[in-house]
Design an enzyme around this catalytic site. Structure first.
Site, PDB file in Angstrom:
ATOM      1  N   GLN A   9       1.178  13.218-108.928  1.00  0.00           N
ATOM      2  CA  GLN A   9       0.899  13.807-110.247  1.00  0.00           C
ATOM      3  C   GLN A   9       1.948  13.342-111.259  1.00  0.00           C
ATOM      4  OE1 GLN A   9      -0.039  17.894-109.695  1.00  0.00           O
ATOM      5  NE2 GLN A   9      -0.179  18.374-111.849  1.00  0.00           N
ATOM      6  N   SER A  88       3.778  12.988-102.539  1.00  0.00           N
ATOM      7  CA  SER A  88       3.156  14.298-102.780  1.00  0.00           C
ATOM      8  C   SER A  88       1.628  14.185-102.718  1.00  0.00           C
ATOM      9  CB  SER A  88       3.654  14.878-104.113  1.00  0.00           C
ATOM     10  OG  SER A  88       3.184  16.192-104.304  1.00  0.00           O
ATOM     11  N   LEU A  89       0.947  14.391-103.849  1.00  0.00           N
ATOM     12  CA  LEU A  89      -0.509  14.209-103.906  1.00  0.00           C
ATOM     13  C   LEU A  89      -0.927  12.851-103.331  1.00  0.00           C
ATOM     14  CD1 LEU A  89      -3.437  14.430-105.250  1.00  0.00           C
ATOM     15  CD2 LEU A  89      -2.341  13.445-107.262  1.00  0.00           C
ATOM     16  N   ARG A 113      -6.790  21.579-103.266  1.00  0.00           N
ATOM     17  CA  ARG A 113      -5.329  21.669-103.426  1.00  0.00           C
ATOM     18  C   ARG A 113      -4.976  21.954-104.884  1.00  0.00           C
ATOM     19  NH1 ARG A 113      -0.945  17.816-104.572  1.00  0.00           N
ATOM     20  NH2 ARG A 113       0.792  18.046-103.085  1.00  0.00           N
ATOM     21  N   HIS A 195       6.281  22.223-104.247  1.00  0.00           N
ATOM     22  CA  HIS A 195       7.149  21.904-103.096  1.00  0.00           C
ATOM     23  C   HIS A 195       8.315  22.889-102.952  1.00  0.00           C
ATOM     24  CE1 HIS A 195       4.829  18.343-102.297  1.00  0.00           C
ATOM     25  NE2 HIS A 195       4.924  18.018-103.558  1.00  0.00           N
ATOM     26  N   GLN A 244       3.365  20.302 -96.301  1.00  0.00           N
ATOM     27  CA  GLN A 244       3.827  19.557 -97.473  1.00  0.00           C
ATOM     28  C   GLN A 244       3.920  20.395 -98.748  1.00  0.00           C
ATOM     29  OE1 GLN A 244       1.798  17.615-100.418  1.00  0.00           O
ATOM     30  NE2 GLN A 244       1.960  15.585 -99.505  1.00  0.00           N
TER      31      GLN A 244
END
Length: 292
Positions: A9, A88-89, A113, A195, A244
């Protein structure tokens, strides 16, 4: 050895994917399929929307995922990774590109998500800040001493770590980190504490969706965010993907481990050049470029 990496992102921009859509029949087919699966015209927002529309988490995450996966799929025979990773994503994009998840299932999970994270951000106020110019250990030490929830979230590259947590705790940590010698402690324009433990409600929601989805063994190792290690076992990949959302993105260690395992050529698939910049700061001896 070739490694392919996928951004997270923040890499989005208005117009992303439009040239691909107009010039490549496979890309058009995948983008049209995405509109159908999501139940709204994400392509319209990606190609012609405003920056504000694109910035909403529920749009940003599927948009970046789509751009990344379609880019990889349109490479055809040129997409031959010895290993993959995503920030991440981007880990979802990496898993689809490596064949561990179908395109449709990956898109559905990314959208689930995004919705879970957006809901969580509205219910639990949090924030993030980028800390520039301090060793990771110093940032960890300061965060551990703060009253409230603030944790290292993204280990991006040496001297750049993002912290995440409750607003007051993040602000207090920023003050202490500046006093400890940080060149900058920069609040990020995000809607929540990604996170960090504050994402626990979103994690529980996403866990159900991940557990109900079929994963296969990927065609190459996937270096996952939570432990920076290579994985090919579908059950392990699922467990790490669930962890995650509240765990740290160990990007520096992931790239270092990929290099130790033979990667010397990194290709970033997706919008922007953020990962290329990070890889250059992690190790100047390897090649890092995007897909033209």
């Amino acid at each position: 050895m070739k490694a392919f990496v996928f951004p997270g992102q923040g890499a989005q921009f208005v117009g992303m994917g439009k040239d691909l859509y107009e010039s490549n029949p496979l890309a058009k087919q995948l983008f049209d399929k995405a509109d159908e699966v999501l139940g709204f015209k994400i392509t319209e927002i990606m190609f012609n929307g405003t920056a504000d529309e694109l910035k909403q988490t529920k749009v940003t995450q599927p948009a970046v995922f789509l751009h990344s996966v379609v880019t990889a799929m349109c490479m055809g025979d040129e997409f031959k990774p010895a290993m993959v990773a995503g920030h991440s994503l981007g880990e979802f994009s990496a898993l689809v590109a490596a064949g561990a998840l179908s395109f449709e299932d990956g898109l559905k999970l990314v959208y689930a998500r995004a919705l879970a994270m957006q809901k969580c951000c509205e219910a639990v106020k949090g924030t993030m800040a980028a800390i520039i110019g301090l060793p990771d250990e110093k940032v960890e030490e300061v965060c551990a001493g703060i009253d409230g929830t603030v944790v290292p979230a993204n280990y991006n590259c040496p001297g750049q770590l993002v912290i995440s947590g409750e607003i007051d705790a993040v602000n207090a940590a920023c003050e202490q980190l500046k006093a400890a010698g940080a060149k900058r402690a920069l609040p990020l324009p995000v809607s929540g504490a990604f996170h960090s433990p504050l994402m626990q409600p979103a994690k529980e929601e996403l866990q159900k969706a991940i557990e109900a989805t079929e994963f296969s063994a990927p065609k190459c190792p996937v270096y996952q965010n939570v432990d920076a290690k290579p994985h090919t076992d579908a059950a392990e990949i699922k467990a790490n993907l669930i962890a995650q959302l509240t765990g740290s993105v160990r990007w520096t260690a992931s790239v270092q481990n990929m290099i130790a395992d033979g990667a010397d050529d990194f290709t970033e698939c997706g919008p922007g050049k953020a990962l290329q910049g990070m890889i250059g700061r992690i190790d100047k001896t390897v090649a890092a470029h995007g897909v033209e």
